[in-house]
Design an enzyme around this catalytic site. Structure first.
Site, PDB file in Angstrom:
ATOM      1  N   ARG A  45       0.854  -1.195   0.000  1.00 33.09           N
ATOM      2  CA  ARG A  45       0.000   0.000   0.000  1.00 33.09           C
ATOM      3  C   ARG A  45       0.882   1.236   0.000  1.00 33.09           C
ATOM      4  O   ARG A  45       1.559   1.524   0.980  1.00 33.09           O
ATOM      5  CB  ARG A  45      -0.906  -0.019   1.225  1.00 33.09           C
ATOM      6  CG  ARG A  45      -1.897   1.139   1.306  1.00 33.09           C
ATOM      7  CD  ARG A  45      -2.886   0.880   2.441  1.00 33.09           C
ATOM      8  NE  ARG A  45      -3.902   1.907   2.523  1.00 33.09           N
ATOM      9  CZ  ARG A  45      -3.784   3.014   3.251  1.00 33.09           C
ATOM     10  NH1 ARG A  45      -2.684   3.236   3.950  1.00 33.09           N
ATOM     11  NH2 ARG A  45      -4.757   3.903   3.274  1.00 33.09           N
TER      12      ARG A  45
ATOM     13  N   LYS B 130      -0.068   4.848  -1.646  1.00 31.32           N
ATOM     14  CA  LYS B 130      -1.037   5.554  -2.475  1.00 31.32           C
ATOM     15  C   LYS B 130      -0.425   6.711  -3.254  1.00 31.32           C
ATOM     16  O   LYS B 130      -0.933   7.088  -4.304  1.00 31.32           O
ATOM     17  CB  LYS B 130      -2.185   6.060  -1.594  1.00 31.32           C
ATOM     18  CG  LYS B 130      -3.163   4.937  -1.186  1.00 31.32           C
ATOM     19  CD  LYS B 130      -4.384   5.526  -0.574  1.00 31.32           C
ATOM     20  CE  LYS B 130      -5.691   4.812  -0.724  1.00 31.32           C
ATOM     21  NZ  LYS B 130      -5.928   3.731  -1.592  1.00 31.32           N
TER      22      LYS B 130
ATOM     23  N   ASP C 156     -11.737   4.222  -4.447  1.00 32.35           N
ATOM     24  CA  ASP C 156     -10.772   3.911  -5.500  1.00 32.35           C
ATOM     25  C   ASP C 156     -11.491   3.568  -6.805  1.00 32.35           C
ATOM     26  O   ASP C 156     -12.690   3.792  -6.939  1.00 32.35           O
ATOM     27  CB  ASP C 156      -9.869   2.755  -5.056  1.00 32.35           C
ATOM     28  CG  ASP C 156      -9.081   3.073  -3.776  1.00 32.35           C
ATOM     29  OD1 ASP C 156      -8.915   4.266  -3.454  1.00 32.35           O
ATOM     30  OD2 ASP C 156      -8.649   2.137  -3.105  1.00 32.35           O
TER      31      ASP C 156
ATOM     32  N   SER D 113     -12.767  -2.973   0.185  1.00 33.42           N
ATOM     33  CA  SER D 113     -13.035  -2.497   1.544  1.00 33.42           C
ATOM     34  C   SER D 113     -14.525  -2.311   1.738  1.00 33.42           C
ATOM     35  O   SER D 113     -15.214  -1.813   0.841  1.00 33.42           O
ATOM     36  CB  SER D 113     -12.376  -1.131   1.780  1.00 33.42           C
ATOM     37  OG  SER D 113     -11.002  -1.201   1.591  1.00 33.42           O
TER      38      SER D 113
ATOM     39  N   THR E 147      -7.509   4.313  14.499  1.00 34.48           N
ATOM     40  CA  THR E 147      -6.100   4.026  14.250  1.00 34.48           C
ATOM     41  C   THR E 147      -5.390   5.273  13.737  1.00 34.48           C
ATOM     42  O   THR E 147      -5.967   6.054  12.973  1.00 34.48           O
ATOM     43  CB  THR E 147      -5.949   2.865  13.234  1.00 34.48           C
ATOM     44  OG1 THR E 147      -4.572   2.748  12.883  1.00 34.48           O
ATOM     45  CG2 THR E 147      -6.777   3.086  11.977  1.00 34.48           C
TER      46      THR E 147
ATOM     47  N   LYS F  29      -4.267   5.345   9.408  1.00 36.91           N
ATOM     48  CA  LYS F  29      -5.019   5.848   8.263  1.00 36.91           C
ATOM     49  C   LYS F  29      -5.768   7.090   8.725  1.00 36.91           C
ATOM     50  O   LYS F  29      -6.577   7.027   9.645  1.00 36.91           O
ATOM     51  CB  LYS F  29      -6.002   4.780   7.780  1.00 36.91           C
ATOM     52  CG  LYS F  29      -6.654   5.066   6.433  1.00 36.91           C
ATOM     53  CD  LYS F  29      -7.410   3.816   5.951  1.00 36.91           C
ATOM     54  CE  LYS F  29      -7.841   3.941   4.514  1.00 36.91           C
ATOM     55  NZ  LYS F  29      -9.155   4.588   4.395  1.00 36.91           N
TER      56      LYS F  29
ATOM     57  N   GLY G 275      -6.652  -0.811  13.650  1.00 33.02           N
ATOM     58  CA  GLY G 275      -6.317  -0.877  15.074  1.00 33.02           C
ATOM     59  C   GLY G 275      -6.231  -2.272  15.640  1.00 33.02           C
ATOM     60  O   GLY G 275      -6.295  -2.458  16.856  1.00 33.02           O
TER      61      GLY G 275
ATOM     62  N   VAL H  23      -1.513  -3.180   9.818  1.00 30.55           N
ATOM     63  CA  VAL H  23      -0.379  -2.399   9.331  1.00 30.55           C
ATOM     64  C   VAL H  23       0.643  -2.283  10.469  1.00 30.55           C
ATOM     65  O   VAL H  23       1.650  -3.000  10.504  1.00 30.55           O
ATOM     66  CB  VAL H  23      -0.790  -0.991   8.853  1.00 30.55           C
ATOM     67  CG1 VAL H  23       0.439  -0.239   8.328  1.00 30.55           C
ATOM     68  CG2 VAL H  23      -1.870  -1.065   7.781  1.00 30.55           C
ATOM     69  N   SER H  24       0.343  -1.400  11.421  1.00 32.08           N
ATOM     70  CA  SER H  24       1.367  -1.066  12.412  1.00 32.08           C
ATOM     71  C   SER H  24       1.744  -2.227  13.326  1.00 32.08           C
ATOM     72  O   SER H  24       2.887  -2.300  13.781  1.00 32.08           O
ATOM     73  CB  SER H  24       0.926   0.149  13.231  1.00 32.08           C
ATOM     74  OG  SER H  24      -0.342  -0.074  13.791  1.00 32.08           O
TER      75      SER H  24
ATOM     76  N   MET I  33     -12.472 -49.311  14.485  1.00 32.24           N
ATOM     77  CA  MET I  33     -11.159 -49.907  14.710  1.00 32.24           C
ATOM     78  C   MET I  33     -11.066 -51.103  13.778  1.00 32.24           C
ATOM     79  O   MET I  33     -11.667 -52.137  14.041  1.00 32.24           O
ATOM     80  CB  MET I  33     -11.035 -50.377  16.174  1.00 32.24           C
ATOM     81  CG  MET I  33     -11.299 -49.282  17.185  1.00 32.24           C
ATOM     82  SD  MET I  33      -9.987 -48.055  17.157  1.00 32.24           S
ATOM     83  CE  MET I  33     -10.897 -46.551  17.469  1.00 32.24           C
TER      84      MET I  33
END
Ligand code: 3NM
Ligand code: MG
Length: 495
Positions: free
Chosen positions: A45, A47, A95, A114, A140, A143, A177, A203-204, A267
């Protein structure tokens, strides 16, 4: 229509190249490390980066992800994905249009979308999305332009709507997050009655981590732990046949374990029956605890019948290194077909891997460190194309790419006979009932087995090995019943 081969969405890494998150590290190094830790899919990612630089980085990343057998998607910039020839793209609501992206990429590539609301999710499904990224779960800093924070409850509502509208099969991850400390909670609270998340996108939690490999490993363990109830329920719902060709010592105990978890035991050591039994949708366990020449012939014939039927086979090479007869039986079996799961203790699996070890009897002893165990499991898995389950105080599992540890169990399991063998039975039922991810199935079976032992050991009537056995069967049964009733308290014990 050509659809992408089965993709594993368990730990979905979304990259970020900004200094605030990446720091001064090289993105390729971070991605490589995260893949070693068990990331299952990567989205590049960036952009706003210069197109040439982005293409160049994407090519490098693709080289790395391919080496690890993991798909690479590009965020938003479909032209970059086309130029690089990677596995697909991820597009947000603002997008490019889905249909335009599909036109550019062609069939067979992955397009993820998304979704932050039921409406967005249903529209993406109708358009043909291959998976959904649902969020934003938690606020978060990564973003800046997140629209709505929906929480695990919001994710659950979207999953319910997907199931209710005939889209129960679409893979889903959640994003925003999410980190190791909240993954289990997010996975559990996001569950809707008819649909669960396939994984988490972060991400983080990985890119900003001190040790991205460890962070990925940690996340993978948490995602797998969250899927344990799915496996328990699949076994209970489908009641798969567990066909045991096992030793004389454990037949009765193995059958009772199978019944307790909701599987259907048989068995039978007579291989002429195997071709018919293999058609019943179950799995075979070959446990060479009391191997004989006649027995070995039967194992091979049954093994091949299950292979021919495309049904799973679990191999338990009991005492593999103890005698020349057993070492030879192992060779014969490993060259006779393809096992789904190979389960054994350290000495047994070292023997399978060509390490000469002296085993005293069939009981286990451990000398390897945890990283060495992980290496042994991974390497053996790659050689034989099977999930490997290395049992011990800590159980280690690998499918050659992802390696997991399970920390459940109790010392009383080592004081009664046949617990290793009956774990094989449990694993066979799990892989039969949950074929989509055999590593998760085997790990879940191992965890459930260990938790049942822990719960049994603390019961007041349990004073030792003798009273432990019935209590253990009761707890396996109790876990199944509680799970079916939606009571997941036992899940917090999965380590
Ligand atoms: N998409 P972190 S949230 C890339 O809600 C992205 O669609 C989001 O970063 C969405 O894991 C997000 O560091 C950032 O919280 C997630
Ligand atoms: Mg987006």
């Amino acid at each position: 229509m050509v659809k992408p081969a089965a993709v594993d969405y368990s730990v979905y890494l979304v990259t970020d190249s900004t200094p605030a998150i990446l720091g001064d590290r090289d993105l390729c190094d971070v991605v490589e490390a995260s893949l070693r830790g068990g990331v299952t899919i990567v989205q590049y990612r960036d952009k706003h980066g210069e197109r040439d630089t982005v293409v160049q980085t994407a090519r490098k990343l693709h080289e790395i992800t391919r080496r690890h057998g993991v798909p690479l998607l590009i965020n938003d910039r479909v032209d970059v994905a086309v130029e690089v020839g990677c596995e697909g793209v991820h597009i947000g609501q603002d997008d490019i249009e889905y249909s335009k992206a599909r036109e550019m990429l062609g069939e067979g590539k992955i397009i993820g979308v998304s979704a932050g609301s039921i409406d967005e999710a249903l529209r993406a499904c109708a358009a043909g999305a291959d998976y959904l990224g649902i969020g934003t779960v938690f606020a978060t800093a990564t973003k800046k332009d997140t629209k709505s924070i929906i929480g695990p409850q919001g994710v659950s509502t979207i999953l319910s709507a997907l199931a209710a509208n005939g889209h129960g099969g679409i893979p889903t991850v959640c994003i925003g997050g999410v980190n190791a400390s909240n993954t289990r909670q997010v996975m559990a609270q996001s569950v809707s009655p008819h649909k669960t998340l396939d994984g988490v996108a972060v991400v983080s939690a990985i890119v900003a981590a001190q040790d991205p490999a460890a962070a990925a490993r940690d996340l993978l363990g948490k995602v797998v732990a969250a899927k344990v109830p799915d496996v328990v329920q699949a076994v209970a719902r489908k009641g798969p046949l567990s066909h045991n060709m096992t030793n004389l010592v454990v037949q009765n105990f193995a059958a009772n374990v199978a019944l307790s978890i909701g599987a259907s035991p048989i068995m039978s050591n007579y291989a002429e029956e195997a071709a018919d039994l293999a058609k019943l949708g179950g799995a075979l366990v070959i446990n060479m605890g009391t191997v004989t020449p006649e027995g070995l012939k039967n194992y091979v014939q049954a093994f091949q019948a299950y292979n021919a039927a495309g049904r799973p086979v679990v191999f338990d090479p009991v005492g593999a290194g103890a005698t020349a007869v057993r070492r030879s039986a192992v060779k014969t079996l490993l060259s006779a077909g393809k096992f789904t799961v190979i389960k054994g203790n350290e000495g047994e699996l070292q023997t399978l891997h060509g390490v000469s070890v002296t085993q005293h009897g069939v009981d286990s002893a451990s000398t390897l460190t945890l990283p060495q165990k992980a290496q042994l499991a991974r390497s053996l898995s790659r050689v034989h194309g099977a999930v490997v389950l290395l049992t011990g105080a800590v159980d280690v599992l690998s499918d050659g790419r992802r390696t997991l540890r399970v920390d459940n169990g109790h010392e009383l399991l080592g004081m009664i006979t046949g617990t290793g063998c009956t774990l094989g039975t449990t694993v066979s039922a799990a892989v039969a009932a949950y074929p989509g991810d055999k590593l998760v199935a085997a790990a879940a079976a191992t965890a459930m087995f260990g938790v049942a032992a822990e719960m049994a050991a603390v019961r007041t009537e349990v004073r030792g090995p003798g009273t432990f056995v019935p209590a253990f069967l009761d707890e396996l049964y109790a876990i199944r019943k509680a799970t079916a009733a939606g009571d997941m308290r036992w899940l917090t014990m999965v380590k």
